[in-house]
Design a protein around this motif. Structure first.
Motif, PDB file in Angstrom:
ATOM      1  N   ALA A 168       0.985  -1.253  -0.057  1.00 41.04           N
ATOM      2  CA  ALA A 168       0.090  -0.166  -0.076  1.00 41.04           C
ATOM      3  C   ALA A 168       0.793   1.085  -0.029  1.00 41.04           C
ATOM      4  O   ALA A 168       2.112   1.425   0.396  1.00 41.04           O
ATOM      5  N   ASN A 169       0.225   2.458  -0.330  1.00 40.04           N
ATOM      6  CA  ASN A 169       1.069   3.694  -0.303  1.00 40.04           C
ATOM      7  C   ASN A 169       0.345   4.717   0.643  1.00 40.04           C
ATOM      8  O   ASN A 169      -0.839   5.287  -0.119  1.00 40.04           O
ATOM      9  N   PRO A 170       0.591   4.687   1.756  1.00 38.01           N
ATOM     10  CA  PRO A 170      -0.380   5.879   2.465  1.00 38.01           C
ATOM     11  C   PRO A 170      -0.104   7.428   1.974  1.00 38.01           C
ATOM     12  O   PRO A 170      -0.973   8.243   2.318  1.00 38.01           O
ATOM     13  N   ARG A 171       0.922   7.589   1.229  1.00 36.47           N
ATOM     14  CA  ARG A 171       1.017   8.997   0.685  1.00 36.47           C
ATOM     15  C   ARG A 171      -0.055   9.115  -0.164  1.00 36.47           C
ATOM     16  O   ARG A 171      -0.367  10.462  -0.383  1.00 36.47           O
ATOM     17  N   CYS A 172      -0.645   8.116  -0.834  1.00 35.81           N
ATOM     18  CA  CYS A 172      -1.663   8.457  -1.649  1.00 35.81           C
ATOM     19  C   CYS A 172      -2.817   9.037  -1.066  1.00 35.81           C
ATOM     20  O   CYS A 172      -3.722   9.757  -1.801  1.00 35.81           O
ATOM     21  N   ARG A 173      -3.321   8.679   0.196  1.00 41.42           N
ATOM     22  CA  ARG A 173      -4.392   9.247   0.723  1.00 41.42           C
ATOM     23  C   ARG A 173      -3.969  10.524   1.165  1.00 41.42           C
ATOM     24  O   ARG A 173      -4.842  11.522   1.018  1.00 41.42           O
ATOM     25  N   ILE A 174      -2.592  11.142   1.461  1.00 44.17           N
ATOM     26  CA  ILE A 174      -2.527  12.240   1.815  1.00 44.17           C
ATOM     27  C   ILE A 174      -2.473  13.140   0.340  1.00 44.17           C
ATOM     28  O   ILE A 174      -3.355  14.083   0.569  1.00 44.17           O
ATOM     29  N   ASN A 175      -2.242  12.776  -0.770  1.00 44.28           N
ATOM     30  CA  ASN A 175      -2.316  13.458  -1.870  1.00 44.28           C
ATOM     31  C   ASN A 175      -3.663  13.624  -2.056  1.00 44.28           C
ATOM     32  O   ASN A 175      -4.106  14.718  -2.666  1.00 44.28           O
ATOM     33  N   ARG A 176      -4.462  12.777  -2.062  1.00 43.26           N
ATOM     34  CA  ARG A 176      -5.851  12.755  -2.464  1.00 43.26           C
ATOM     35  C   ARG A 176      -6.717  13.627  -1.423  1.00 43.26           C
ATOM     36  O   ARG A 176      -7.333  14.360  -2.021  1.00 43.26           O
ATOM     37  N   GLU A 177      -6.472  13.636  -0.249  1.00 48.71           N
ATOM     38  CA  GLU A 177      -7.234  14.338   0.605  1.00 48.71           C
ATOM     39  C   GLU A 177      -6.793  15.739   0.815  1.00 48.71           C
ATOM     40  O   GLU A 177      -7.616  16.857   0.844  1.00 48.71           O
TER      41      GLU A 177
END
Length: 448
Positions: free
Chosen positions: A406-415
């Motif tokens: 998984a890539n938790p950074r993606c959540r940061i980027n999207r939010e």
């Protein structure tokens, strides 16, 4: 038509990135928009008059424009980025390169000159009006003062004009400050905010705080009317620190633009990706800080949330920059300062030796293929045209830390992107039509 429906409480941001159009609608409007997106020909036929009039007025019934062009190919960079040294007068607690530690390694002037020769020749070949030179590194570039001055003079004497930039910690002598303001075109200062934050996170090697020294530099640039950017690094607890650090910069400096990146590592010399909880905490703090900056007429950005920008490349470095580290190796990322970096093998694309630049085009192609393969997995994300697959080094660390692919950074980027879109919409008449109400300067994007 490319359409995304981004949930916001009980409503949706109805978003067309290529058209740079966003507005908030209820579930019925979201479902109607999704249905229109599936039509072979986009039109308002068969819709209630009031709905069709609204969609026509906001521009929703327009077709998508062409997507942004791909990165330049073949690789023929017209910007030289010199990673000058591993020496540093600070000991930042989160430094990825352990600046100031280990055997000293400085970039020799002859290697800098060879890189300048190459990018100038490339610019001439491409009939560009100028080439660019940036001093960067895993240490403080001003520590190699004589080489920096000599390389600048050498670049200024080439047949094309040269635009120069420095990414620095801002701890300069009065004489250095005077020379830089007279000879450098763009400045990015690494500065973390309030004295208690700056002194804790970016102390001198002695342990003494650096805030006062950097503030002298910022005040001198403000007095001279020199436009510059600030690169902040934020650490936990984010909500407690980041908004007030941004407020401090807005109140105490004239800096027009700040870029903030989170650091999740607690040990110098390593990178670490976020947990889901850490990512959520940073998002909350960033959006509070974003509002503070916006109310002060300043710009706050985060590298992978750029809804104003449509691009097929996260960063210009792998495609348009000749990045030379202190050992003379050509690398594709500003952070790959030595062979000890985990991505050094993937990121090394040649070297400078015997006064010439030797590019390994097969290694460069392998790197680009790696980046493009990763980006292909992002095709269904509404950030696809903005983060463009994200920074390949940050993605590596985030996935490694998650441990599950998984890539938790993606959540940061999207939010953060969704939060910025919502603020764009609220700042207008309820519709964002791509106005650059908070656009970041291009040179600040490419520098970090």
């Amino acid at each position: 038509m490319e359409l995304y429906l981004i949930p916001v409480q009980d409503k949706f941001i109805i978003y067309r990135p290529l058209l740079r159009l966003a507005f908030v609608g209820n579930r019925a409007m979201a479902e109607l928009a999704a249905g229109l997106a599936k039509r072979p020909v986009l039109s308002g036929d068969g819709l209630p008059e009031e709905v069709r009039t609204f969609l026509d007025a906001v521009g929703f019934l327009q077709p998508d424009p062409p997507p942004p062009p791909p990165p330049p190919s073949p690789y023929c960079p017209s910007t030289a980025v010199l990673l000058m040294t591993n020496r540093c007068n600070l000991r930042c607690t989160y430094c990825y390169a352990s600046g100031g530690e280990g055997p000293v390694q400085d970039l020799p002037l002859e290697l800098a000159q060879a890189a300048i020769d190459q990018v100038c020749a490339n610019a001439v070949e491409q009939k560009l009006p100028r080439f660019e030179l940036t001093f960067h590194g895993g240490g403080e570039p001003v520590q190699v003062w004589e080489v920096l001055q000599a390389a600048t003079a050498y670049a200024r004497n080439k047949e094309l004009p040269c635009r120069t930039a420095i990414v620095s910690n801002g701890v300069w002598t009065d004489r250095q400050r005077e020379w830089i303001l007279e000879n450098i075109d763009e400045l990015s200062i690494s500065f973390d905010g309030r004295p208690q934050t700056q002194d804790r996170q970016r102390p001198f090697a002695s342990g003494r705080g650096s805030s006062r020294a950097v503030m002298r530099t910022l005040q001198a640039m403000d007095k001279a009317g020199f436009s510059y950017g600030i690169r902040m690094t934020a650490t936990a607890p984010w909500l407690e620190n980041l908004p007030e650090d941004v407020r401090f910069i807005c109140e105490e400096t004239a800096c027009p633009a700040m870029q903030v990146e989170p650091a999740f590592n607690t040990v110098r010399g390593v990178h670490q990706g976020p947990t889901e909880e850490e990512g959520a905490a940073f998002v909350e703090a960033f959006l509070v800080a974003f509002d503070i900056a916006l109310s002060a007429g300043r710009r706050l950005s985060y590298s992978a949330a750029r809804p104003w920008l449509l691009t097929q490349a996260f960063c210009t470095a792998p495609y348009a920059a000749l990045v030379v580290n202190a050992a003379g190796r050509l690398v594709s990322c500003y952070e790959v300062t030595s062979e000890t970096h985990p991505l050094a093998a993937l990121s090394t694309i040649g070297r400078v030796e015997d006064g010439r630049v030797a590019i390994d085009h097969s290694a460069h192609r392998a790197l680009v293929d790696h980046i493009e393969a990763h980006r292909a997995t992002c095709r269904d994300c509404f950030c696809y045209w903005h983060c463009a697959g994200d920074c390949y080094t940050r993605t590596y660390y985030a996935q490694a830390s998650a441990g599950t692919g998984a890539n938790p950074r993606c959540r940061i980027n999207r939010e953060i992107t969704a939060g910025m879109l919502l603020r764009y919409i609220m700042a207008g008449d309820g519709v964002w039509r791509g106005q650059d109400i908070y656009a970041q300067e291009a040179h600040l994007i490419k520098t970090f």
